[in-house]
Design a protein around this motif. Sequence first.
Motif, PDB file in Angstrom:
ATOM      1  N   ASP A 148       7.447  10.556   2.201  1.00  0.00           N
ATOM      2  CA  ASP A 148       7.017  11.916   1.855  1.00  0.00           C
ATOM      3  C   ASP A 148       8.136  12.715   1.193  1.00  0.00           C
ATOM      4  OD1 ASP A 148       4.620  11.273   2.995  1.00  0.00           O
ATOM      5  OD2 ASP A 148       4.895  12.467   4.825  1.00  0.00           O
ATOM      6  N   VAL A 149       9.380  12.366   1.489  1.00  0.00           N
ATOM      7  CA  VAL A 149      10.511  13.137   0.972  1.00  0.00           C
ATOM      8  C   VAL A 149      10.874  12.714  -0.451  1.00  0.00           C
ATOM      9  CG1 VAL A 149      12.922  13.778   1.377  1.00  0.00           C
ATOM     10  CG2 VAL A 149      11.378  13.466   3.319  1.00  0.00           C
ATOM     11  N   LEU A 150      10.701  11.446  -0.774  1.00  0.00           N
ATOM     12  CA  LEU A 150      11.144  10.953  -2.078  1.00  0.00           C
ATOM     13  C   LEU A 150      10.506  11.685  -3.254  1.00  0.00           C
ATOM     14  CD1 LEU A 150      12.925   8.829  -3.531  1.00  0.00           C
ATOM     15  CD2 LEU A 150      10.856   7.415  -3.672  1.00  0.00           C
ATOM     16  N   PRO A 151       9.180  11.935  -3.281  1.00  0.00           N
ATOM     17  CA  PRO A 151       8.617  12.662  -4.413  1.00  0.00           C
ATOM     18  C   PRO A 151       9.254  14.027  -4.638  1.00  0.00           C
ATOM     19  CG  PRO A 151       6.879  11.595  -3.181  1.00  0.00           C
ATOM     20  CD  PRO A 151       8.118  11.446  -2.368  1.00  0.00           C
ATOM     21  N   ALA A 152       9.581  14.747  -3.566  1.00  0.00           N
ATOM     22  CA  ALA A 152      10.238  16.047  -3.700  1.00  0.00           C
ATOM     23  C   ALA A 152      11.646  15.875  -4.283  1.00  0.00           C
ATOM     24  CB  ALA A 152      10.300  16.749  -2.349  1.00  0.00           C
ATOM     25  N   LEU A 153      12.337  14.811  -3.878  1.00  0.00           N
ATOM     26  CA  LEU A 153      13.667  14.526  -4.404  1.00  0.00           C
ATOM     27  C   LEU A 153      13.579  14.242  -5.909  1.00  0.00           C
ATOM     28  CD1 LEU A 153      16.686  13.839  -4.235  1.00  0.00           C
ATOM     29  CD2 LEU A 153      16.009  11.524  -3.501  1.00  0.00           C
ATOM     30  N   GLY A 178      13.253   1.243 -20.783  1.00  0.00           N
ATOM     31  CA  GLY A 178      13.099   0.237 -19.743  1.00  0.00           C
ATOM     32  C   GLY A 178      12.257   0.764 -18.605  1.00  0.00           C
ATOM     33  N   GLY A 179      12.253   0.043 -17.506  1.00  0.00           N
ATOM     34  CA  GLY A 179      11.464   0.446 -16.356  1.00  0.00           C
ATOM     35  C   GLY A 179      12.330   0.738 -15.154  1.00  0.00           C
ATOM     36  N   ALA A 180      11.818   1.610 -14.284  1.00  0.00           N
ATOM     37  CA  ALA A 180      12.493   1.918 -13.026  1.00  0.00           C
ATOM     38  C   ALA A 180      11.889   1.057 -11.921  1.00  0.00           C
ATOM     39  CB  ALA A 180      12.338   3.398 -12.693  1.00  0.00           C
ATOM     40  N   LEU A 181      12.610   0.950 -10.820  1.00  0.00           N
ATOM     41  CA  LEU A 181      12.139   0.176  -9.678  1.00  0.00           C
ATOM     42  C   LEU A 181      12.237   1.015  -8.416  1.00  0.00           C
ATOM     43  CD1 LEU A 181      13.682  -3.379 -10.237  1.00  0.00           C
ATOM     44  CD2 LEU A 181      11.259  -2.752 -10.302  1.00  0.00           C
ATOM     45  N   LEU A 182      11.222   0.901  -7.568  1.00  0.00           N
ATOM     46  CA  LEU A 182      11.204   1.565  -6.271  1.00  0.00           C
ATOM     47  C   LEU A 182      11.368   0.501  -5.198  1.00  0.00           C
ATOM     48  CD1 LEU A 182      10.793   4.119  -4.551  1.00  0.00           C
ATOM     49  CD2 LEU A 182       8.324   3.654  -4.618  1.00  0.00           C
ATOM     50  N   PRO A 238       0.816  -1.227   0.000  1.00  0.00           N
ATOM     51  CA  PRO A 238       0.000   0.000   0.000  1.00  0.00           C
ATOM     52  C   PRO A 238       0.848   1.275   0.000  1.00  0.00           C
ATOM     53  CG  PRO A 238      -0.921  -1.598   1.521  1.00  0.00           C
ATOM     54  CD  PRO A 238       0.413  -2.129   1.098  1.00  0.00           C
ATOM     55  N   GLU A 239       1.893   1.312   0.819  1.00  0.00           N
ATOM     56  CA  GLU A 239       2.736   2.509   0.870  1.00  0.00           C
ATOM     57  C   GLU A 239       3.519   2.676  -0.423  1.00  0.00           C
ATOM     58  OE1 GLU A 239       6.474   3.609   3.538  1.00  0.00           O
ATOM     59  OE2 GLU A 239       4.589   3.684   4.689  1.00  0.00           O
ATOM     60  N   LEU A 240       4.010   1.567  -0.984  1.00  0.00           N
ATOM     61  CA  LEU A 240       4.716   1.644  -2.260  1.00  0.00           C
ATOM     62  C   LEU A 240       3.813   2.196  -3.355  1.00  0.00           C
ATOM     63  CD1 LEU A 240       6.634  -1.766  -2.170  1.00  0.00           C
ATOM     64  CD2 LEU A 240       7.709   0.486  -2.361  1.00  0.00           C
ATOM     65  N   ASP A 241       2.587   1.702  -3.406  1.00  0.00           N
ATOM     66  CA  ASP A 241       1.643   2.178  -4.430  1.00  0.00           C
ATOM     67  C   ASP A 241       1.360   3.666  -4.263  1.00  0.00           C
ATOM     68  OD1 ASP A 241       1.497  -0.378  -5.451  1.00  0.00           O
ATOM     69  OD2 ASP A 241      -0.361  -0.894  -4.400  1.00  0.00           O
ATOM     70  N   ALA A 242       1.257   4.110  -3.006  1.00  0.00           N
ATOM     71  CA  ALA A 242       0.990   5.531  -2.750  1.00  0.00           C
ATOM     72  C   ALA A 242       2.159   6.392  -3.212  1.00  0.00           C
ATOM     73  CB  ALA A 242       0.711   5.748  -1.266  1.00  0.00           C
ATOM     74  N   VAL A 243       3.384   5.942  -2.977  1.00  0.00           N
ATOM     75  CA  VAL A 243       4.552   6.711  -3.397  1.00  0.00           C
ATOM     76  C   VAL A 243       4.639   6.763  -4.915  1.00  0.00           C
ATOM     77  CG1 VAL A 243       7.071   6.837  -3.363  1.00  0.00           C
ATOM     78  CG2 VAL A 243       5.822   6.219  -1.281  1.00  0.00           C
ATOM     79  N   VAL A 244       4.413   5.630  -5.578  1.00  0.00           N
ATOM     80  CA  VAL A 244       4.444   5.606  -7.044  1.00  0.00           C
ATOM     81  C   VAL A 244       3.406   6.568  -7.604  1.00  0.00           C
ATOM     82  CG1 VAL A 244       4.035   4.189  -9.085  1.00  0.00           C
ATOM     83  CG2 VAL A 244       5.350   3.267  -7.164  1.00  0.00           C
ATOM     84  N   SER A 245       2.254   6.615  -6.971  1.00  0.00           N
ATOM     85  CA  SER A 245       1.211   7.539  -7.421  1.00  0.00           C
ATOM     86  C   SER A 245       1.646   8.994  -7.238  1.00  0.00           C
ATOM     87  CB  SER A 245      -0.081   7.282  -6.644  1.00  0.00           C
ATOM     88  OG  SER A 245      -1.094   8.181  -7.009  1.00  0.00           O
ATOM     89  N   GLU A 246       2.372   9.268  -6.145  1.00  0.00           N
ATOM     90  CA  GLU A 246       2.840  10.621  -5.880  1.00  0.00           C
ATOM     91  C   GLU A 246       3.892  11.078  -6.892  1.00  0.00           C
ATOM     92  OE1 GLU A 246       2.201  13.126  -3.679  1.00  0.00           O
ATOM     93  OE2 GLU A 246       0.396  12.019  -3.119  1.00  0.00           O
ATOM     94  N   LEU A 247       4.594  10.139  -7.476  1.00  0.00           N
ATOM     95  CA  LEU A 247       5.614  10.514  -8.452  1.00  0.00           C
ATOM     96  C   LEU A 247       5.008  11.128  -9.697  1.00  0.00           C
ATOM     97  CD1 LEU A 247       8.063   7.470  -8.179  1.00  0.00           C
ATOM     98  CD2 LEU A 247       8.176   9.690  -7.025  1.00  0.00           C
ATOM     99  N   GLY A 248       3.755  10.828  -9.965  1.00  0.00           N
ATOM    100  CA  GLY A 248       3.007  11.543 -11.006  1.00  0.00           C
ATOM    101  C   GLY A 248       3.292  11.142 -12.433  1.00  0.00           C
TER     102      GLY A 248
END
Length: 313
Positions: free
Chosen positions: A299-304, A254-258, A125-135
């Motif tokens: 929360d910090v990763l999307p800003a990075l 290719g694809g990226a991985l989180l 769930p948290e991974l999916d939320a972060v991927v969504s935040e990346l936009g």
Amino acid sequence: MTDVESHLRARLGAVAEDLTGPDDTVSAPAAIARYRQRRRTRVVLTAATAAVAAVVVAVPAAVGGPARGSGEVAGADRTPEPTPTSTPDREAELAAREAAARAAAASRSAQWAAEAAAAQAAAQPELDAVVSELGGPVTLGSPAEWDRWLPDGRPYPGDDLEDDLSTCPVLSARLGEVTGREMSYWAGTLPNGPAGCTWVPVPLVYDTVDHDTVVSVGFLADGTTVEEYARDARQGPGQGVAPCPRADVPSAPGGALLLRCESSGTTSYTLVVPDTRLEGGVWFLVVSTDERATAPAADVLPALVEGVTAAFG
């Protein structure tokens, strides 16, 4: 007494007399000469003792027993020791041990797989939320001028702080907004491996790596692929034993991985992105936080990502 015994007794007597030390009438030069003679005598004595030992061992075989034919050797009449051979019981025991070892290995593999699946499900769930935040897709391209330092990486430290910072993205203000505290460049340069350029909270401390928030941007061009890096990522105590939960992130080519890894109270998010310009180039965007941090790594990763994309996207 044989000649050998007489010769040995005389030599040993001389050595014993020499080792007793000089009496009061012996002068200093004589004492020094005696000491040197003693060292030479020790070498001779060692060789003589070895030679006598060989004679003593050989004599009984030569004179103490009956004569043997030319084709006989000492000990030829001894009964040979039996050669160990395998038996049905021994073979069964070995087979049982091998089967037990295979069963134990299979059990451990099944346990690790179950633990990895449970960790993936908990983090999903948290991974999916972060991927969504990346936009959307994350695309990063290295500058062509970096090629002069690859694949080894740019030497660090450089001429001065300004030189080291010249290849790093400008992120301090952006990171300060999301963490609610002042953040600053701390160390590193690009391209210089997965660590690259690093940011930590202010005030800056250089005699420790114990920071509650660490942000870094790295670049590697030694042929390591995104999948290879993700495969080797582990979490847990020490070097880690369990694979880090992961999620696919759109990217080109290719694809990226989180990856989300936990170890000793620290949570790290690592986004591994293939380079759009250089085949074999890989980017590493990392945020690590512990319980003291003012903002979690998620929360910090999307800003990075936003800041690095603005510089190299």
